[in-house]
Design an enzyme around this catalytic site. Structure first.
Site, PDB file in Angstrom:
ATOM      1  N   SER A   1       0.841  -1.190   0.000  1.00  0.00           N
ATOM      2  CA  SER A   1       0.000   0.000   0.000  1.00  0.00           C
ATOM      3  C   SER A   1       0.876   1.239   0.000  1.00  0.00           C
ATOM      4  CB  SER A   1      -0.936   0.018   1.218  1.00  0.00           C
ATOM      5  OG  SER A   1      -0.205   0.150   2.413  1.00  0.00           O
ATOM      6  N   CYS A   2       0.284   2.336  -0.461  1.00  0.00           N
ATOM      7  CA  CYS A   2       0.932   3.644  -0.439  1.00  0.00           C
ATOM      8  C   CYS A   2      -0.173   4.686  -0.320  1.00  0.00           C
ATOM      9  CB  CYS A   2       1.796   3.854  -1.687  1.00  0.00           C
ATOM     10  SG  CYS A   2       0.877   3.909  -3.237  1.00  0.00           S
ATOM     11  N   LEU A   3       0.115   5.917  -0.660  1.00  0.00           N
ATOM     12  CA  LEU A   3      -0.889   6.961  -0.506  1.00  0.00           C
ATOM     13  C   LEU A   3      -1.882   6.992  -1.668  1.00  0.00           C
ATOM     14  CD1 LEU A   3      -1.617   9.151   1.532  1.00  0.00           C
ATOM     15  CD2 LEU A   3      -0.219  10.741   0.225  1.00  0.00           C
TER      16      LEU A   3
ATOM     17  N   GLY B   1      -1.459   4.847  -4.811  1.00  0.00           N
ATOM     18  CA  GLY B   1      -1.508   3.647  -5.639  1.00  0.00           C
ATOM     19  C   GLY B   1      -0.355   3.475  -6.598  1.00  0.00           C
TER      20      GLY B   1
ATOM     21  N   SER C   1       2.584   1.535  -4.794  1.00  0.00           N
ATOM     22  CA  SER C   1       2.224   0.137  -4.483  1.00  0.00           C
ATOM     23  C   SER C   1       2.233  -0.703  -5.759  1.00  0.00           C
ATOM     24  CB  SER C   1       0.894   0.042  -3.750  1.00  0.00           C
ATOM     25  OG  SER C   1      -0.157   0.611  -4.488  1.00  0.00           O
TER      26      SER C   1
END
Length: 100
Positions: free
Chosen positions: A80-82, A84, A87
């Site tokens: 996950s990231c902020l 997309g 990720s």
């Protein structure tokens, strides 16, 4: 945004369901983002810039560095990231290293 190979885009509810099944959740945001926006419960933070090296570490070194058992290439992992983008990059890195 969340990514996994079987399902390139996951909803938050899908992630919650997967976490019940012992999925390793790797948050690839930078450490300052974790400090500013908060840590996702039961995730480990490996910034995207460290991910390739981390996934190739000796399992003992991985455990010492991230306080988590290193995933095998067949273990389920979610990134996950902020937004997309990172990720998806993380998913590509892991796949290129033989993770399924």
């Amino acid at each position: 945004s969340l990514c996994a190979a079987a399902e390139p885009n996951l909803s938050y509810q899908q992630l919650k369901d997967l976490k019940k099944a012992n999925v390793l959740h790797i948050d690839v945001r930078e450490r300052w983002e974790i400090d500013r926006f908060g840590k996702i419960p039961e995730s480990i933070n490996i910034p995207l810039g460290e991910l390739m090296e981390a996934l190739q570490m000796d399992p003992t070194e991985f455990k010492e560095q991230y306080n988590q058992k290193m995933p095998s290439k067949s273990d389920p992992v979610v990134f996950s990231c902020l937004a997309g983008t990172r990720s998806k990059q993380a998913l590509g890195f892991a796949t290129s290293l033989g993770f399924r």
